[in-house]
Design a protein around this motif. Structure first.
Motif, PDB file in Angstrom:
ATOM      1  N   ASP A   1       0.390  14.926  18.125  1.00  0.00           N
ATOM      2  CA  ASP A   1       0.559  13.903  17.086  1.00  0.00           C
ATOM      3  C   ASP A   1      -0.675  13.774  16.194  1.00  0.00           C
ATOM      4  N   TYR A   2      -1.832  14.155  16.733  1.00  0.00           N
ATOM      5  CA  TYR A   2      -3.078  14.009  15.970  1.00  0.00           C
ATOM      6  C   TYR A   2      -3.229  15.095  14.903  1.00  0.00           C
ATOM      7  N   ASN A   3      -2.294  16.029  14.887  1.00  0.00           N
ATOM      8  CA  ASN A   3      -2.184  16.967  13.783  1.00  0.00           C
ATOM      9  C   ASN A   3      -1.442  16.200  12.685  1.00  0.00           C
ATOM     10  N   LEU A   4      -2.196  15.345  11.978  1.00  0.00           N
ATOM     11  CA  LEU A   4      -1.571  14.317  11.133  1.00  0.00           C
ATOM     12  C   LEU A   4      -0.720  14.879  10.011  1.00  0.00           C
ATOM     13  N   LYS A   5      -1.089  16.062   9.536  1.00  0.00           N
ATOM     14  CA  LYS A   5      -0.351  16.598   8.385  1.00  0.00           C
ATOM     15  C   LYS A   5       1.102  16.921   8.730  1.00  0.00           C
ATOM     16  N   LYS A   6       1.413  17.002  10.001  1.00  0.00           N
ATOM     17  CA  LYS A   6       2.799  17.281  10.426  1.00  0.00           C
ATOM     18  C   LYS A   6       3.691  16.038  10.321  1.00  0.00           C
ATOM     19  N   THR A   7       3.066  14.874  10.182  1.00  0.00           N
ATOM     20  CA  THR A   7       3.850  13.638  10.117  1.00  0.00           C
ATOM     21  C   THR A   7       4.550  13.516   8.773  1.00  0.00           C
ATOM     22  N   LYS A   8       5.825  13.217   8.819  1.00  0.00           N
ATOM     23  CA  LYS A   8       6.578  12.997   7.565  1.00  0.00           C
ATOM     24  C   LYS A   8       6.269  11.589   7.065  1.00  0.00           C
ATOM     25  N   ILE A   9       5.749  11.520   5.857  1.00  0.00           N
ATOM     26  CA  ILE A   9       5.439  10.206   5.279  1.00  0.00           C
ATOM     27  C   ILE A   9       6.364  10.017   4.073  1.00  0.00           C
ATOM     28  N   PRO A  10       7.195   8.965   4.080  1.00  0.00           N
ATOM     29  CA  PRO A  10       8.158   8.776   2.992  1.00  0.00           C
ATOM     30  C   PRO A  10       7.492   8.755   1.621  1.00  0.00           C
ATOM     31  N   ALA A  11       8.232   9.234   0.620  1.00  0.00           N
ATOM     32  CA  ALA A  11       7.688   9.358  -0.744  1.00  0.00           C
ATOM     33  C   ALA A  11       7.250   8.010  -1.311  1.00  0.00           C
ATOM     34  N   ASN A  12       7.947   6.936  -0.934  1.00  0.00           N
ATOM     35  CA  ASN A  12       7.614   5.640  -1.541  1.00  0.00           C
ATOM     36  C   ASN A  12       6.412   4.930  -0.904  1.00  0.00           C
ATOM     37  N   VAL A  13       5.786   5.565   0.069  1.00  0.00           N
ATOM     38  CA  VAL A  13       4.591   4.958   0.683  1.00  0.00           C
ATOM     39  C   VAL A  13       3.458   4.958  -0.328  1.00  0.00           C
ATOM     40  N   GLU A  14       2.784   3.804  -0.441  1.00  0.00           N
ATOM     41  CA  GLU A  14       1.709   3.672  -1.434  1.00  0.00           C
ATOM     42  C   GLU A  14       0.333   3.868  -0.831  1.00  0.00           C
ATOM     43  N   LEU A  15       0.205   3.453   0.427  1.00  0.00           N
ATOM     44  CA  LEU A  15      -1.113   3.454   1.081  1.00  0.00           C
ATOM     45  C   LEU A  15      -0.981   3.953   2.512  1.00  0.00           C
ATOM     46  N   ILE A  16      -1.886   4.843   2.929  1.00  0.00           N
ATOM     47  CA  ILE A  16      -1.916   5.314   4.319  1.00  0.00           C
ATOM     48  C   ILE A  16      -3.148   4.708   4.999  1.00  0.00           C
ATOM     49  N   CYS A  17      -2.950   4.053   6.148  1.00  0.00           N
ATOM     50  CA  CYS A  17      -4.047   3.372   6.847  1.00  0.00           C
ATOM     51  C   CYS A  17      -4.344   4.044   8.182  1.00  0.00           C
ATOM     52  N   LEU A  18      -5.622   4.222   8.458  1.00  0.00           N
ATOM     53  CA  LEU A  18      -6.035   4.839   9.725  1.00  0.00           C
ATOM     54  C   LEU A  18      -7.230   4.115  10.311  1.00  0.00           C
ATOM     55  N   THR A  19      -7.301   4.125  11.627  1.00  0.00           N
ATOM     56  CA  THR A  19      -8.494   3.656  12.332  1.00  0.00           C
ATOM     57  C   THR A  19      -9.133   4.890  12.938  1.00  0.00           C
ATOM     58  N   GLN A  20     -10.205   5.352  12.306  1.00  0.00           N
ATOM     59  CA  GLN A  20     -10.788   6.634  12.737  1.00  0.00           C
ATOM     60  C   GLN A  20     -11.294   6.555  14.171  1.00  0.00           C
ATOM     61  N   ASN A  21     -11.989   5.455  14.476  1.00  0.00           N
ATOM     62  CA  ASN A  21     -12.559   5.331  15.819  1.00  0.00           C
ATOM     63  C   ASN A  21     -11.997   4.069  16.468  1.00  0.00           C
ATOM     64  N   GLU A  22     -11.107   4.262  17.442  1.00  0.00           N
ATOM     65  CA  GLU A  22     -10.475   3.107  18.088  1.00  0.00           C
ATOM     66  C   GLU A  22     -11.392   2.546  19.173  1.00  0.00           C
ATOM     67  N   THR A  23     -12.041   1.471  18.840  1.00  0.00           N
ATOM     68  CA  THR A  23     -12.982   0.830  19.753  1.00  0.00           C
ATOM     69  C   THR A  23     -12.262   0.326  21.006  1.00  0.00           C
ATOM     70  N   SER A  24     -10.947   0.093  20.875  1.00  0.00           N
ATOM     71  CA  SER A  24     -10.200  -0.463  21.999  1.00  0.00           C
ATOM     72  C   SER A  24     -10.026   0.536  23.135  1.00  0.00           C
TER      73      SER A  24
ATOM     74  N   LYS B   1       3.506   4.871  12.695  1.00  0.00           N
ATOM     75  CA  LYS B   1       3.717   6.088  13.476  1.00  0.00           C
ATOM     76  C   LYS B   1       2.741   6.002  14.652  1.00  0.00           C
ATOM     77  N   ILE B   2       3.295   5.891  15.846  1.00  0.00           N
ATOM     78  CA  ILE B   2       2.433   5.783  17.030  1.00  0.00           C
ATOM     79  C   ILE B   2       1.995   7.177  17.458  1.00  0.00           C
ATOM     80  N   LEU B   3       0.706   7.347  17.629  1.00  0.00           N
ATOM     81  CA  LEU B   3       0.170   8.639  18.053  1.00  0.00           C
ATOM     82  C   LEU B   3       0.129   8.652  19.577  1.00  0.00           C
TER      83      LEU B   3
END
Ligand SMILES: *Cc1c(COP(=O)(O)O)cnc(C)c1O
Length: 360
Positions: free
Chosen positions: A117-140, A110-112
């Motif tokens: 979009d940064y209101n992350l709880k609004k994002t629909k995440i499919p039920a079969n997802v096992e792991l959610i990955c985030l980069t808290q601080n984007e150094t780039s 999901k591209i922010l």
């Protein structure tokens, strides 16, 4: 001339590092065995110091890896059968996603794009997802996701694992580990050490997932899979011969942080970030790349150089011994990046700002 490195990692070494390097040599750290009692004691100390300092639950595990890219790979291998979900806010989160692809998983991204979009709880995440990955601080690009937004995810998805790249912000964000299963960071960013050591903190739930995958005959990697790491950790050892020298230095820096207090470290980071952002918000040419204040990184600050090529600014600052970073990849020539880590003194930040004033 004495240089000060404001690069985003490797960066200026922590002021006490030199002293700790000499003490490592004096105490024969470079020759001791990783199977010795001395090493076990060192591992135990690091584990306890980390847990005490950052309120990490006792049943969480502390693993040592060679880099944070390795941490991403180990996390995917050990906790994903098929579906990981990736919030993409820059190049490092994209890398995390790519690693999942390379390992033949079926990652979803999901591209922010905008603030909403940064209101992350609004994002629909499919039920079969096992792991959610985030980069808290984007150094780039200098975008930081507010920790509260990340913590909401676990409240909504208690059965999914949450992994957070805190490579270039830890120890700045205050984390409630109740809501995060895996956190990792590299020591060449906020700890002011040379590169080559990443710390991975994992919940028991994550290890159970690795055990489940192994039972299903899914590959979870070899010597650095979570099960081997945990089994060795129970003896305060590592599967491989680790970089004992760096672990010794890391433990020393942890003790320094404790002495200074995290509260002061965090306050100072905010104070210094404010000096930098205030200056560039008022600047005629150079402007903070992230306009939205609630998403501005406090530790890796990115500035648009607009009509001035970044290379020119960087080489002028260099004449004063001040080393700042270029933009990341495609932004190399029109952005600069300034690290604001615990190693950077307020007086240095002020010097950097007054030098900007002189050269532009
Ligand atoms: C530097 C960095 C990495 C990579 O860390 P390595 O130690 O080089 O593997 C990953 N994520 C972020 C956000 C970084 O800043």
């Amino acid at each position: 001339m004495k240089k000060i490195f404001f690069t985003v990692g490797p960066t200026q070494i922590f002021p006490t590092l030199k002293k700790h390097i000499f003490s490592a040599i004096k105490n024969d750290i470079l020759s001791i065995s990783h199977r010795s009692e001395y090493f076990q004691n060192l591992y135990q100390q690091i584990s306890e110091n980390l847990k005490n300092l950052f309120n990490i639950p006792k049943n969480y595990h502390i693993f040592f890896l060679s880099s944070s890219l390795e941490a991403m790979e180990r996390i995917i291998q050990n906790t994903v059968y098929k579906y990981s979900f990736h919030f993409i806010n820059g190049a490092f989160s994209e890398k995390f996603y790519q690693i999942a692809k390379d390992l033949k998983k079926s990652p979803i991204k999901k591209i922010l794009k905008n603030k909403e979009d940064y209101n992350l709880k609004k994002t629909k995440i499919p039920a079969n997802v096992e792991l959610i990955c985030l980069t808290q601080n984007e150094t780039s690009n200098g975008i930081a996701i507010p920790i509260k937004e990340i913590e909401f995810l676990k409240k909504i998805h208690p059965n999914k694992l949450i992994a957070v790249d805190l490579v270039s912000s830890f120890p700045y964000p205050k984390i409630n580990f109740e809501y995060i299963d895996m956190v990792f960071f590299s020591v060449q960013k906020c700890f002011g050490m040379p590169a080559g050591l990443s710390i991975l903190i994992t919940s028991d739930q994550s290890i159970k997932k690795a055990e489940f995958l192994l039972k299903k005959k899914i590959s979870i990697g070899s010597y650095h899979n979570f099960i081997n790491l945990k089994q060795k950790e129970s003896l305060f050892q590592t599967p491989e011969t680790p970089n004992i020298f760096y672990l010794y230095l890391f433990n020393k820096i942890l003790k320094d942080f404790k002495k200074i207090s995290l509260e002061k470290i965090r306050k100072d980071i905010e104070k210094k970030a404010k000096i930098i952002y205030d200056y560039f918000d008022d600047h005629k040419i150079l402007k903070p790349a992230i306009e939205e204040k609630s998403l501005r990184s406090q530790t890796t600050i990115v500035i648009n150089t607009n009509k001035l090529p970044s290379e020119k600014i960087i080489s002028k600052l260099k004449k004063y011994g001040l080393i700042v970073g270029t933009g990341y990849k495609e932004n190399k020539n029109h952005q600069i990046r300034i690290a604001n880590f615990p190693a950077h003194k307020i007086s240095w930040i002020k010097k950097l700002i007054s030098t900007f004033d002189r050269i532009i």
